[in-house]
Design an enzyme around this catalytic site. Structure first.
Site, PDB file in Angstrom:
ATOM      1  N   HIS A 121      -1.577   1.231   5.366  1.00  0.00           N
ATOM      2  CA  HIS A 121      -0.836   2.344   4.764  1.00  0.00           C
ATOM      3  C   HIS A 121      -1.631   2.808   3.537  1.00  0.00           C
ATOM      4  O   HIS A 121      -2.290   1.988   2.885  1.00  0.00           O
ATOM      5  CB  HIS A 121       0.530   1.787   4.340  1.00  0.00           C
ATOM      6  CG  HIS A 121       1.539   2.793   3.882  1.00  0.00           C
ATOM      7  ND1 HIS A 121       1.483   3.372   2.633  1.00  0.00           N
ATOM      8  CD2 HIS A 121       2.635   3.294   4.479  1.00  0.00           C
ATOM      9  CE1 HIS A 121       2.519   4.179   2.496  1.00  0.00           C
ATOM     10  NE2 HIS A 121       3.231   4.161   3.595  1.00  0.00           N
ATOM     11  N   ASP A 198       0.834  -6.966   2.648  1.00  0.00           N
ATOM     12  CA  ASP A 198       1.782  -5.852   2.552  1.00  0.00           C
ATOM     13  C   ASP A 198       2.851  -6.096   3.609  1.00  0.00           C
ATOM     14  O   ASP A 198       2.617  -5.896   4.795  1.00  0.00           O
ATOM     15  CB  ASP A 198       1.012  -4.543   2.792  1.00  0.00           C
ATOM     16  CG  ASP A 198       1.942  -3.358   3.011  1.00  0.00           C
ATOM     17  OD1 ASP A 198       3.171  -3.550   3.068  1.00  0.00           O
ATOM     18  OD2 ASP A 198       1.419  -2.234   3.137  1.00  0.00           O
ATOM     19  N   GLN A 201       6.751  -3.593   6.341  1.00  0.00           N
ATOM     20  CA  GLN A 201       7.322  -3.439   7.688  1.00  0.00           C
ATOM     21  C   GLN A 201       7.792  -4.753   8.286  1.00  0.00           C
ATOM     22  O   GLN A 201       8.590  -4.750   9.224  1.00  0.00           O
ATOM     23  CB  GLN A 201       6.279  -2.824   8.635  1.00  0.00           C
ATOM     24  CG  GLN A 201       5.980  -1.372   8.389  1.00  0.00           C
ATOM     25  CD  GLN A 201       7.198  -0.479   8.565  1.00  0.00           C
ATOM     26  OE1 GLN A 201       8.062  -0.725   9.402  1.00  0.00           O
ATOM     27  NE2 GLN A 201       7.273   0.557   7.757  1.00  0.00           N
ATOM     28  N   LYS A 224      13.511  -0.731   2.920  1.00  0.00           N
ATOM     29  CA  LYS A 224      13.206  -0.922   4.349  1.00  0.00           C
ATOM     30  C   LYS A 224      13.957  -2.124   4.912  1.00  0.00           C
ATOM     31  O   LYS A 224      13.960  -2.346   6.105  1.00  0.00           O
ATOM     32  CB  LYS A 224      11.703  -1.071   4.549  1.00  0.00           C
ATOM     33  CG  LYS A 224      10.995   0.259   4.290  1.00  0.00           C
ATOM     34  CD  LYS A 224       9.536   0.250   4.601  1.00  0.00           C
ATOM     35  CE  LYS A 224       8.979   1.647   4.332  1.00  0.00           C
ATOM     36  NZ  LYS A 224       7.509   1.680   4.322  1.00  0.00           N
ATOM     37  N   CYS A 362       1.348   8.289   6.553  1.00  0.00           N
ATOM     38  CA  CYS A 362       0.618   7.706   5.411  1.00  0.00           C
ATOM     39  C   CYS A 362      -0.480   6.760   5.883  1.00  0.00           C
ATOM     40  O   CYS A 362      -0.787   5.761   5.202  1.00  0.00           O
ATOM     41  CB  CYS A 362       1.542   6.956   4.447  1.00  0.00           C
ATOM     42  SG  CYS A 362       2.756   7.998   3.678  1.00  0.00           S
TER      43      CYS A 362
HETATM   44  C1  LIG Z   1       6.562   1.923   3.565  1.00  0.00           C
HETATM   45  C2  LIG Z   1       5.325   1.172   3.501  1.00  0.00           C
HETATM   46  C3  LIG Z   1       4.626   1.043   2.302  1.00  0.00           C
HETATM   47  C4  LIG Z   1       5.077   1.696   1.028  1.00  0.00           C
HETATM   48  O1  LIG Z   1       6.341   1.263   0.666  1.00  0.00           O
HETATM   49  P1  LIG Z   1       7.158   2.006  -0.490  1.00  0.00           P
HETATM   50  O2  LIG Z   1       8.526   1.492  -0.319  1.00  0.00           O
HETATM   51  O3  LIG Z   1       7.040   3.481  -0.213  1.00  0.00           O
HETATM   52  O4  LIG Z   1       6.536   1.620  -1.773  1.00  0.00           O
HETATM   53  C5  LIG Z   1       3.478   0.284   2.305  1.00  0.00           C
HETATM   54  N1  LIG Z   1       3.022  -0.298   3.415  1.00  0.00           N
HETATM   55  C6  LIG Z   1       3.663  -0.199   4.589  1.00  0.00           C
HETATM   56  C7  LIG Z   1       3.116  -0.913   5.780  1.00  0.00           C
HETATM   57  C8  LIG Z   1       4.816   0.553   4.669  1.00  0.00           C
HETATM   58  O5  LIG Z   1       5.440   0.670   5.835  1.00  0.00           O
END
Ligand SMILES: *Cc1c(COP(=O)(O)O)cnc(C)c1O
Length: 404
Positions: A121, A198, A201, A224, A362
């Site tokens: 992302h 990260d 998800q 999320k 993104c």
């Molecule tokens: C949504 C997402 C982000 C960013 O998260 P925010 O809540 O917008 O800070 C980063 N990495 C992944 C894989 C995402 O799905």
């Protein structure tokens, strides 16, 4: 087995009609809907408890502080961190990654290397580009295959004593690929490199144990995970968090301030400058409790059923290609249809009450890899049903009839 009717009743927004049709919400990878318990927690905080935390001697301030710190404890237990001061409240995954990358921009030296992947992302790309620009470190990219899987052998080839940090997502938001992060972490540690995951998800679908993974940093966004927006967390190993310089300066993060020299507060407060989103911080743990009551294993297995069902339906549509066919995949389906712009599909099926996402999600480097400007993406949650997938597939067929 999940009681889906009962679960759906927990989410007030699912009763909504969109353009006269029942809402079919398939944009869960962008944000999850909120159960009533989360909405109530926000409401209750502002009605009963609102006060600034950590400083006040008065009752309300103590109650607010206790609730906020209790939430940190819940998050610590959920992710199995060793210490609750290893959980830093942030605005979300983006801020968590920026906090770490900004710290590393001061630790990295010219010629050091940072490894990310083609699957990231933008929020796990740009902070590292900035850190490399500032420090003179070099950014290395792990490639993927056509299925959207990381090439682990190429990753091993990129690793060296120059590697200082590896930053990789747990699950791709665009392709749904579940990455072999345990292997990635262990390999990086052979070279003494730190690893940031990260988890934006992964955390709504999987149980994450940061000690078992042995990752150095893990990032998540509450929104999320069916919690509020504007709050998230950074897990960091105590040693690393002590090594990193502060991210922002301000109230709350200091021990003593003079104009000559300031000393910083202990963890976690060193990284928590200013008044946070207290209500959201409290409601974050309510969302986690809600998920654990249903059970993340139950959630994953139910969502896998939806993914399988949707994939079967979609592959039977002529001219449609699924983008991202990794062996290990979460409940995300990206697809393209020959000659049709994703935006047109998204707009037409919105008229029929269906929310999907269209565009680059993104992740422009993924689009560049597949030579696409964008995809349509349906992403599923435990409150979705096979009936909704039928409604979606019918709507999609109608849209394609109009557009082809
Ligand atoms: C949504 C997402 C982000 C960013 O998260 P925010 O809540 O917008 O800070 C980063 N990495 C992944 C894989 C995402 O799905």
């Amino acid at each position: 087995m999940l009681n889906i009717a009962k679960i759906r009743a927990d989410f007030p927004i699912l009763k909504r009609k969109i353009n006269g049709k029942p809402l079919v919400y398939f944009d869960n990878a962008a944000t999850g809907q909120k159960p009533q318990v989360v909405i109530d927690a926000l409401d209750k905080y502002y009605k009963n408890t609102n006060a600034n935390i950590h400083r006040g001697v008065h009752t309300l301030s103590q109650e607010a502080t206790n609730a906020y710190e209790y939430s940190r404890e819940t998050i610590k237990n959920h992710f199995n961190a060793k210490h609750s001061h290893e959980i830093i409240f942030t605005r979300g995954t983006t801020e968590s990654i920026n906090l770490v990358a900004n710290g590393f921009s001061q630790l990295l030296q010219k010629g050091d290397e940072v490894i990310i992947s083609q699957l990231e992302h933008h929020s796990n790309i740009i902070p590292w580009q900035l850190a490399c620009e500032k420090s003179g470190a070099v950014l290395k990219i792990v490639p993927i295959n056509k299925k959207g899987e990381l090439l682990v052998e190429s990753y091993e080839y990129l690793l060296s004593d120059k590697t200082k940090i590896v930053a990789i997502n747990h699950i791709s938001n665009t392709l749904g690929t579940i990455n072999p992060i345990k292997k990635i972490i262990d390999k990086a540690h052979e070279y003494g490199a730190a690893v940031l995951i990260d988890g934006a998800q992964a955390t709504p679908h999987l149980k994450v144990d940061v000690q078992a993974l042995d990752c150095d940093f893990y990032c998540a966004s509450a929104h999320k995970m069916y919690g509020p927006t504007g709050i998230g967390m950074l897990y960091g190993k105590e040693d690393w968090l002590n090594k990193l310089p502060p991210y922002q300066g301000g109230g709350e993060m200091i021990k003593e301030v003079t104009f000559e020299k300031t000393t910083y507060a202990d963890l976690p407060f060193k990284f928590e400058a200013g008044t946070p989103n207290i209500a959201a911080g409290i409601a974050f743990s309510v969302a986690i409790d809600y998920l654990n009551n249903i059970g993340l294993e139950n959630i994953a297995s139910y969502e896998n059923g939806l993914l399988k069902y949707a994939t079967e339906q979609l592959v039977s549509i002529p001219h449609l290609t699924i983008i991202g066919t990794a062996k290990h995949k979460a409940a995300v389906v990206s697809f393209t249809v020959d000659g049709i712009h994703p935006f047109d599909i998204g707009s037409i099926i919105d008229k029929l009450g269906i929310a999907i996402r269209t565009g680059h999600h993104c992740t422009q480097p993924i689009m560049q890899f597949y030579n696409l400007s964008g995809t349509s993406r349906a992403s599923f949650s435990f409150y979705n049903t096979k009936d909704e997938i039928d409604v979606f597939v019918d709507a999609l067929k109608k849209a394609l009839m109009m557009l082809l």
